[in-house]
Design a protein around this motif. Structure first.
Motif, PDB file in Angstrom:
ATOM      1  N   ALA A 250       0.818  -1.220   0.000  1.00 28.39           N
ATOM      2  CA  ALA A 250       0.000   0.000   0.000  1.00 28.39           C
ATOM      3  C   ALA A 250       0.851   1.270   0.000  1.00 28.39           C
ATOM      4  CB  ALA A 250      -0.924   0.003   1.214  1.00 28.39           C
ATOM      5  N   GLY A 251       2.138   1.163   0.270  1.00 29.14           N
ATOM      6  CA  GLY A 251       3.002   2.340   0.348  1.00 29.14           C
ATOM      7  C   GLY A 251       3.892   2.492  -0.872  1.00 29.14           C
ATOM      8  N   GLU A 252       4.583   3.623  -0.933  1.00 33.01           N
ATOM      9  CA  GLU A 252       5.466   3.893  -2.069  1.00 33.01           C
ATOM     10  C   GLU A 252       6.636   2.919  -2.117  1.00 33.01           C
ATOM     11  OE1 GLU A 252       5.079   5.965  -4.569  1.00 33.01           O
ATOM     12  OE2 GLU A 252       3.121   6.570  -3.778  1.00 33.01           O
ATOM     13  N   THR A 253       7.153   2.547  -0.954  1.00 39.13           N
ATOM     14  CA  THR A 253       8.352   1.708  -0.920  1.00 39.13           C
ATOM     15  C   THR A 253       8.070   0.243  -1.217  1.00 39.13           C
ATOM     16  OG1 THR A 253       8.118   1.415   1.474  1.00 39.13           O
ATOM     17  CG2 THR A 253       9.490   3.252   0.711  1.00 39.13           C
ATOM     18  N   PRO A 258       6.758  -8.138  -4.917  1.00 32.66           N
ATOM     19  CA  PRO A 258       6.062  -9.296  -5.493  1.00 32.66           C
ATOM     20  C   PRO A 258       5.481 -10.255  -4.464  1.00 32.66           C
ATOM     21  CG  PRO A 258       8.425  -9.622  -5.620  1.00 32.66           C
ATOM     22  CD  PRO A 258       8.220  -8.216  -5.133  1.00 32.66           C
ATOM     23  N   THR A 259       5.858 -10.083  -3.186  1.00 28.95           N
ATOM     24  CA  THR A 259       5.337 -10.986  -2.156  1.00 28.95           C
ATOM     25  C   THR A 259       4.115 -10.403  -1.447  1.00 28.95           C
ATOM     26  OG1 THR A 259       6.714 -10.080  -0.371  1.00 28.95           O
ATOM     27  CG2 THR A 259       7.675 -11.846  -1.719  1.00 28.95           C
ATOM     28  N   MET A 260       3.674  -9.209  -1.843  1.00 32.23           N
ATOM     29  CA  MET A 260       2.615  -8.528  -1.108  1.00 32.23           C
ATOM     30  C   MET A 260       1.347  -8.341  -1.947  1.00 32.23           C
ATOM     31  SD  MET A 260       4.789  -5.602   0.922  1.00 32.23           S
ATOM     32  CE  MET A 260       3.442  -5.212   2.035  1.00 32.23           C
ATOM     33  N   VAL A 261       0.220  -8.291  -1.231  1.00 32.33           N
ATOM     34  CA  VAL A 261      -1.058  -7.933  -1.846  1.00 32.33           C
ATOM     35  C   VAL A 261      -1.776  -6.942  -0.939  1.00 32.33           C
ATOM     36  CG1 VAL A 261      -1.305 -10.153  -3.050  1.00 32.33           C
ATOM     37  CG2 VAL A 261      -2.384  -9.827  -0.801  1.00 32.33           C
ATOM     38  N   THR A 262      -2.710  -6.191  -1.529  1.00 31.75           N
ATOM     39  CA  THR A 262      -3.458  -5.180  -0.785  1.00 31.75           C
ATOM     40  C   THR A 262      -4.952  -5.371  -1.008  1.00 31.75           C
ATOM     41  OG1 THR A 262      -1.647  -3.594  -0.986  1.00 31.75           O
ATOM     42  CG2 THR A 262      -3.818  -2.696  -0.499  1.00 31.75           C
ATOM     43  N   LEU A 263      -5.725  -5.269   0.076  1.00 32.26           N
ATOM     44  CA  LEU A 263      -7.183  -5.377   0.038  1.00 32.26           C
ATOM     45  C   LEU A 263      -7.756  -4.134   0.719  1.00 32.26           C
ATOM     46  CD1 LEU A 263      -5.751  -8.230   0.957  1.00 32.26           C
ATOM     47  CD2 LEU A 263      -8.066  -9.021   1.213  1.00 32.26           C
ATOM     48  N   THR A 264      -8.670  -3.463   0.075  1.00 29.02           N
ATOM     49  CA  THR A 264      -9.308  -2.278   0.665  1.00 29.02           C
ATOM     50  C   THR A 264     -10.816  -2.372   0.489  1.00 29.02           C
ATOM     51  OG1 THR A 264      -7.379  -0.883   0.191  1.00 29.02           O
ATOM     52  CG2 THR A 264      -9.467   0.240   0.603  1.00 29.02           C
ATOM     53  N   ASP A 265     -11.551  -2.012   1.553  1.00 26.24           N
ATOM     54  CA  ASP A 265     -13.014  -2.055   1.467  1.00 26.24           C
ATOM     55  C   ASP A 265     -13.608  -1.130   2.526  1.00 26.24           C
ATOM     56  OD1 ASP A 265     -15.782  -2.906   1.213  1.00 26.24           O
ATOM     57  OD2 ASP A 265     -15.012  -4.758   0.331  1.00 26.24           O
ATOM     58  N   GLU A 266     -14.720  -0.512   2.200  1.00 24.85           N
ATOM     59  CA  GLU A 266     -15.424   0.326   3.183  1.00 24.85           C
ATOM     60  C   GLU A 266     -16.287  -0.500   4.117  1.00 24.85           C
ATOM     61  OE1 GLU A 266     -19.169   1.452   0.237  1.00 24.85           O
ATOM     62  OE2 GLU A 266     -17.676   2.962   0.743  1.00 24.85           O
ATOM     63  N   ASP A 267     -16.564  -1.755   3.740  1.00 24.87           N
ATOM     64  CA  ASP A 267     -17.345  -2.665   4.573  1.00 24.87           C
ATOM     65  C   ASP A 267     -16.381  -3.588   5.318  1.00 24.87           C
ATOM     66  OD1 ASP A 267     -18.792  -4.818   5.615  1.00 24.87           O
ATOM     67  OD2 ASP A 267     -20.244  -4.819   3.992  1.00 24.87           O
ATOM     68  N   PRO A 268     -16.228  -3.454   6.638  1.00 22.55           N
ATOM     69  CA  PRO A 268     -15.226  -4.245   7.356  1.00 22.55           C
ATOM     70  C   PRO A 268     -15.494  -5.745   7.338  1.00 22.55           C
ATOM     71  CG  PRO A 268     -16.620  -3.042   8.899  1.00 22.55           C
ATOM     72  CD  PRO A 268     -16.948  -2.532   7.533  1.00 22.55           C
ATOM     73  N   ILE A 269     -16.753  -6.137   7.320  1.00 21.63           N
ATOM     74  CA  ILE A 269     -17.063  -7.572   7.289  1.00 21.63           C
ATOM     75  C   ILE A 269     -16.729  -8.151   5.922  1.00 21.63           C
ATOM     76  CG2 ILE A 269     -18.881  -9.319   7.507  1.00 21.63           C
ATOM     77  CD1 ILE A 269     -20.249  -7.500   9.525  1.00 21.63           C
ATOM     78  N   ARG A 270     -17.015  -7.416   4.866  1.00 28.71           N
ATOM     79  CA  ARG A 270     -16.668  -7.892   3.519  1.00 28.71           C
ATOM     80  C   ARG A 270     -15.151  -7.974   3.357  1.00 28.71           C
ATOM     81  NH1 ARG A 270     -19.859  -4.600  -0.428  1.00 28.71           N
ATOM     82  NH2 ARG A 270     -18.280  -3.002  -0.017  1.00 28.71           N
ATOM     83  N   LEU A 271     -14.434  -7.004   3.945  1.00 28.96           N
ATOM     84  CA  LEU A 271     -12.974  -7.042   3.902  1.00 28.96           C
ATOM     85  C   LEU A 271     -12.456  -8.283   4.613  1.00 28.96           C
ATOM     86  CD1 LEU A 271     -10.249  -5.716   3.261  1.00 28.96           C
ATOM     87  CD2 LEU A 271     -10.479  -4.388   5.379  1.00 28.96           C
ATOM     88  N   TYR A 272     -13.038  -8.599   5.762  1.00 20.93           N
ATOM     89  CA  TYR A 272     -12.638  -9.793   6.504  1.00 20.93           C
ATOM     90  C   TYR A 272     -12.925 -11.062   5.701  1.00 20.93           C
ATOM     91  CZ  TYR A 272     -12.546 -13.276  10.265  1.00 20.93           C
ATOM     92  OH  TYR A 272     -12.272 -14.389  11.027  1.00 20.93           O
ATOM     93  N   ARG A 273     -14.077 -11.114   5.075  1.00 23.50           N
ATOM     94  CA  ARG A 273     -14.411 -12.285   4.245  1.00 23.50           C
ATOM     95  C   ARG A 273     -13.398 -12.469   3.121  1.00 23.50           C
ATOM     96  NH1 ARG A 273     -19.499 -14.632   4.548  1.00 23.50           N
ATOM     97  NH2 ARG A 273     -21.091 -13.527   5.771  1.00 23.50           N
ATOM     98  N   THR A 274     -13.018 -11.375   2.499  1.00 22.19           N
ATOM     99  CA  THR A 274     -12.036 -11.460   1.416  1.00 22.19           C
ATOM    100  C   THR A 274     -10.704 -11.966   1.935  1.00 22.19           C
ATOM    101  OG1 THR A 274     -13.126  -9.607   0.281  1.00 22.19           O
ATOM    102  CG2 THR A 274     -10.906 -10.182  -0.443  1.00 22.19           C
ATOM    103  N   PHE A 275     -10.297 -11.452   3.100  1.00 25.06           N
ATOM    104  CA  PHE A 275      -9.041 -11.906   3.696  1.00 25.06           C
ATOM    105  C   PHE A 275      -9.086 -13.404   3.995  1.00 25.06           C
ATOM    106  CE2 PHE A 275      -6.661 -12.931   7.566  1.00 25.06           C
ATOM    107  CZ  PHE A 275      -5.378 -12.656   7.137  1.00 25.06           C
ATOM    108  N   VAL A 276     -10.178 -13.866   4.588  1.00 28.20           N
ATOM    109  CA  VAL A 276     -10.302 -15.292   4.912  1.00 28.20           C
ATOM    110  C   VAL A 276     -10.265 -16.125   3.639  1.00 28.20           C
ATOM    111  CG1 VAL A 276     -11.889 -17.053   5.798  1.00 28.20           C
ATOM    112  CG2 VAL A 276     -11.486 -14.971   7.111  1.00 28.20           C
ATOM    113  N   THR A 277     -10.889 -15.635   2.572  1.00 32.09           N
ATOM    114  CA  THR A 277     -10.856 -16.347   1.287  1.00 32.09           C
ATOM    115  C   THR A 277      -9.429 -16.448   0.766  1.00 32.09           C
ATOM    116  OG1 THR A 277     -13.072 -15.517   0.771  1.00 32.09           O
ATOM    117  CG2 THR A 277     -11.783 -16.399  -1.059  1.00 32.09           C
ATOM    118  N   VAL A 278      -8.662 -15.361   0.911  1.00 26.94           N
ATOM    119  CA  VAL A 278      -7.255 -15.375   0.511  1.00 26.94           C
ATOM    120  C   VAL A 278      -6.490 -16.428   1.307  1.00 26.94           C
ATOM    121  CG1 VAL A 278      -5.100 -14.046   0.641  1.00 26.94           C
ATOM    122  CG2 VAL A 278      -7.158 -12.988  -0.296  1.00 26.94           C
ATOM    123  N   VAL A 279      -6.705 -16.464   2.604  1.00 24.61           N
ATOM    124  CA  VAL A 279      -6.020 -17.434   3.465  1.00 24.61           C
ATOM    125  C   VAL A 279      -6.343 -18.862   3.045  1.00 24.61           C
ATOM    126  CG1 VAL A 279      -5.902 -18.371   5.805  1.00 24.61           C
ATOM    127  CG2 VAL A 279      -5.822 -15.904   5.451  1.00 24.61           C
TER     128      VAL A 279
END
Length: 287
Positions: A250-253, A258-279
């Motif tokens: 998420a930052g400039e540096t 290549p080892t990182m991904v970023t998830l952003t959402d205004e709905d915290p529960i939907r963000l959590y669901r996406t994270f769990v799906t990634v896991v």
């Protein structure tokens, strides 16, 4: 008053080895009993202060570690794997508070016994809005979504300190001091339970007295951003197969890491669901 309790196991006083937390381990029955006592201590303390209903979500491993007939307070028991909301399954807006019992530090935390963040084979680090986040902070997204305060966390000191920026009003029962990832100085189990009982009692008492410091919702600005660093680029690439997951930090540096991904959402529960799906998706290739 209705309390939701999410129980892990690595944060239990005396636990310092994976085999103590796995059903195949010879000492698992003993440490499973210690976990049961700590869960009951949290319930008993809340009962003393006037709480009346409890749901315990078994959130460790195969998620079937507790003995339902030995749960205090007539608690309902939510157990079993493949829950859609994983460690936060069963929480809704009808609850007055969330307890995190026997939680542990994040994978990248210093001096945190049995540290990991959901999957130690895949996830190296998670940050929530730029702040280092363990499972407790990630799980607090669901509490925020349902507008329920996190009132108690138990485990080692590192675990308590990791939650503090996100849930500054939560009471902490520090039952052990981690020496490193596989060693800790733990309270006697009886003293650990007494401490948990006391902190749970004080948390519920403060809620009933409408203490605003405890009643505060998780301090997570929305839209929220989770940045996940994986142990290798293959895992990060797989994560991007999921809609809403972007390659890089998420930052400039670290934007091109290549080892990182970023998830952003205004709905915290939907963000959590996406994270769990990634896991869950990356677990296949990691194992």
């Amino acid at each position: 008053m209705k309390i939701y309790l999410s129980s892990d196991m690595e944060g239990t006083a005396g636990v310092v080895d994976w085999e103590q937390c796995r059903p195949t381990g010879p000492d698992y029955p003993y440490y499973r009993d210690l976990l049961q006592r700590e869960v009951n201590a949290a319930i008993e303390g809340a009962l003393d202060a006037g709480a009346t209903q409890f749901v315990v979500n078994d959130s460790h491993g195969r998620m079937a570690n507790l003995r339902p007939d030995e749960l205090a307070g007539g608690a309902r028991y939510l157990s079993g794997r493949h829950k859609p909301l994983y460690m936060m399954q069963g929480l809704d807006a009808s609850f007055d508070a969330v307890f995190f019992v026997s939680y542990h530090g994040s994978m990248s935390a210093c001096a945190a016994t049995l540290s990991h963040t959901y999957n130690p084979l895949a996830v190296a680090e998670v940050r929530l809005n730029g702040e280092l986040a363990g499972e407790s902070a990630i799980n607090a997204l669901v509490a925020l979504g349902h507008r329920v305060p996190v009132a108690l966390i138990t485990g080692d000191r590192t675990t308590a300190e990791e939650l503090s920026p996100f849930c500054p009003g939560a009471r902490a029962a520090v039952v052990k001091e981690s020496v490193n990832r596989f060693a800790a100085d733990s309270l006697h189990p009886q003293q650990a339970c007494e401490l948990i009982r006391d902190q749970a009692r004080e948390a519920v008492r403060a809620l009933r007295e409408r203490d605003e410091s405890v009643r505060r919702l998780p301090a997570i600005a929305l839209p929220a951003t989770l940045t996940v660093r994986f142990r290798n680029p293959d895992l990060a690439e797989m994560a991007t197969w999921i809609t809403g997951v972007r390659r890089g930090g998420a930052g400039e540096t670290d934007r091109d890491d290549p080892t990182m991904v970023t998830l952003t959402d205004e709905d915290p529960i939907r963000l959590y669901r996406t994270f769990v799906t990634v896991v869950l998706l990356t677990r296949g290739i990691a194992e």
